[in-house]
Design a protein around this motif. Structure first.
Motif, mmCIF file in Angstrom:
data_model
loop_
_atom_site.group_PDB
_atom_site.id
_atom_site.type_symbol
_atom_site.label_atom_id
_atom_site.label_comp_id
_atom_site.label_asym_id
_atom_site.label_seq_id
_atom_site.Cartn_x
_atom_site.Cartn_y
_atom_site.Cartn_z
ATOM 1 N N ASP A 194 -0.199 19.683 3.477
ATOM 2 C CA ASP A 194 -1.554 20.415 2.942
ATOM 3 C C ASP A 194 -2.326 19.393 2.337
ATOM 4 O O ASP A 194 -3.292 19.688 1.488
ATOM 5 N N ASP A 195 -2.038 17.982 2.432
ATOM 6 C CA ASP A 195 -2.930 17.011 1.739
ATOM 7 C C ASP A 195 -3.449 16.403 2.898
ATOM 8 O O ASP A 195 -3.246 15.166 3.145
ATOM 9 N N THR A 196 -4.780 17.003 3.345
ATOM 10 C CA THR A 196 -5.496 16.684 4.324
ATOM 11 C C THR A 196 -6.698 15.680 3.894
ATOM 12 O O THR A 196 -7.400 15.395 4.594
ATOM 13 N N GLN A 197 -6.945 15.200 2.511
ATOM 14 C CA GLN A 197 -7.854 14.689 2.005
ATOM 15 C C GLN A 197 -7.435 13.064 1.420
ATOM 16 O O GLN A 197 -5.907 13.255 1.073
ATOM 17 N N GLY A 198 -8.113 12.247 1.130
ATOM 18 C CA GLY A 198 -7.660 11.103 0.334
ATOM 19 C C GLY A 198 -6.575 10.335 1.085
ATOM 20 O O GLY A 198 -6.552 10.163 2.273
ATOM 21 N N MET A 199 -5.839 9.448 0.129
ATOM 22 C CA MET A 199 -4.886 8.567 0.561
ATOM 23 C C MET A 199 -3.516 9.189 1.465
ATOM 24 O O MET A 199 -3.090 8.569 2.289
ATOM 25 N N GLY A 200 -3.491 10.269 0.826
ATOM 26 C CA GLY A 200 -2.110 10.985 1.467
ATOM 27 C C GLY A 200 -0.835 10.430 1.111
ATOM 28 O O GLY A 200 -0.882 10.248 -0.034
ATOM 29 N N HIS A 201 0.301 10.471 2.015
ATOM 30 C CA HIS A 201 1.673 10.118 1.715
ATOM 31 C C HIS A 201 2.149 8.936 2.510
ATOM 32 O O HIS A 201 1.379 8.673 3.492
ATOM 33 N N THR A 202 3.248 8.676 2.213
ATOM 34 C CA THR A 202 3.846 7.769 3.178
ATOM 35 C C THR A 202 5.257 8.187 3.443
ATOM 36 O O THR A 202 5.816 9.077 2.542
ATOM 37 N N TRP A 203 5.984 7.660 4.572
ATOM 38 C CA TRP A 203 7.361 8.233 5.048
ATOM 39 C C TRP A 203 8.005 7.083 5.516
ATOM 40 O O TRP A 203 7.458 6.264 5.926
ATOM 41 N N GLU A 204 9.255 7.142 5.329
ATOM 42 C CA GLU A 204 10.261 6.147 5.962
ATOM 43 C C GLU A 204 11.473 6.815 6.290
ATOM 44 O O GLU A 204 12.144 7.793 5.649
ATOM 45 N N ILE A 205 11.852 6.338 7.696
ATOM 46 C CA ILE A 205 13.383 7.012 7.929
ATOM 47 C C ILE A 205 14.539 6.409 7.076
ATOM 48 O O ILE A 205 14.325 4.917 7.036
ATOM 49 N N VAL A 206 15.183 7.079 6.407
ATOM 50 C CA VAL A 206 16.017 6.309 5.694
ATOM 51 C C VAL A 206 17.838 6.556 6.241
ATOM 52 O O VAL A 206 18.604 5.932 5.714
ATOM 53 N N ASP A 207 17.701 7.312 7.272
ATOM 54 C CA ASP A 207 19.061 7.659 8.110
ATOM 55 C C ASP A 207 18.662 7.798 9.474
ATOM 56 O O ASP A 207 18.151 8.432 9.808
ATOM 57 N N SER A 228 4.281 4.354 14.107
ATOM 58 C CA SER A 228 3.133 3.738 13.899
ATOM 59 C C SER A 228 2.620 4.198 12.380
ATOM 60 O O SER A 228 2.181 3.275 11.659
ATOM 61 N N LEU A 229 3.007 5.341 11.818
ATOM 62 C CA LEU A 229 2.478 5.673 10.609
ATOM 63 C C LEU A 229 3.534 5.447 9.422
ATOM 64 O O LEU A 229 3.178 5.903 8.292
ATOM 65 N N GLN A 230 4.718 5.017 9.993
ATOM 66 C CA GLN A 230 5.813 4.880 8.852
ATOM 67 C C GLN A 230 5.373 3.809 7.899
ATOM 68 O O GLN A 230 4.858 2.726 8.476
ATOM 69 N N TYR A 231 5.606 3.869 6.624
ATOM 70 C CA TYR A 231 5.159 3.045 5.602
ATOM 71 C C TYR A 231 3.642 2.911 5.277
ATOM 72 O O TYR A 231 3.276 2.275 4.506
#
Length: 132
Positions: free
Chosen positions: A92-105, A50-53
């Protein structure tokens, strides 16, 4: 960006997601000393796509230990890194927009979360700044 194994057997390779002054997200590359005691609880998680991308900050300061899966993380300025078993993520990016991740393998990301107290030392030693 891919990472090599830690230079010596006294360290584990690590990447730390952090907030910048304006709450954007970036990362540092470094290592954590082995045999370092960390006073923390833990819990396991399996793939929740659900959080991917989607951009999100970390819900708390935490170590993320990948057991299975290979992922590409992207931070707010577009820089990326690969996370896979053998590399510890310190979120440790607990504020703002944060990051994204995606499974690549594969299709799964199995991991252990080790939540850190707000004032706890994460024992991270920076090696270098990320490059584009």
């Amino acid at each position: 960006m891919t990472l090599e194994k830690a230079e010596t057997k006294n360290y584990i390779k690590a990447i730390r997601l952090i907030n910048t002054e304006n709450n954007d997200c970036t990362f540092d590359i470094g290592k954590i000393p082995i045999r370092q005691h960390i006073n923390t609880g833990y819990f396991f998680a399996q793939t929740d796509t659900s959080l991917q991308y989607s951009s999100h900050p970390a819900p708390r300061r935490q170590y993320v230990i990948t057991l299975r899966g290979k992922l590409k993380f992207t931070v707010t300025d577009g820089k990326t890194f690969i996370l896979e078993p053998g590399i510890i993520l310190i979120a440790d990016d607990t504020q703002g927009m944060g990051h994204t991740w995606e499974i690549v393998d594969g299709t799964e990301w199995e991991r252990i979360y080790l939540p850190l107290d707000e004032d706890a030392d994460d024992h991270f030693i920076i090696d270098s700044q990320p490059s584009i």
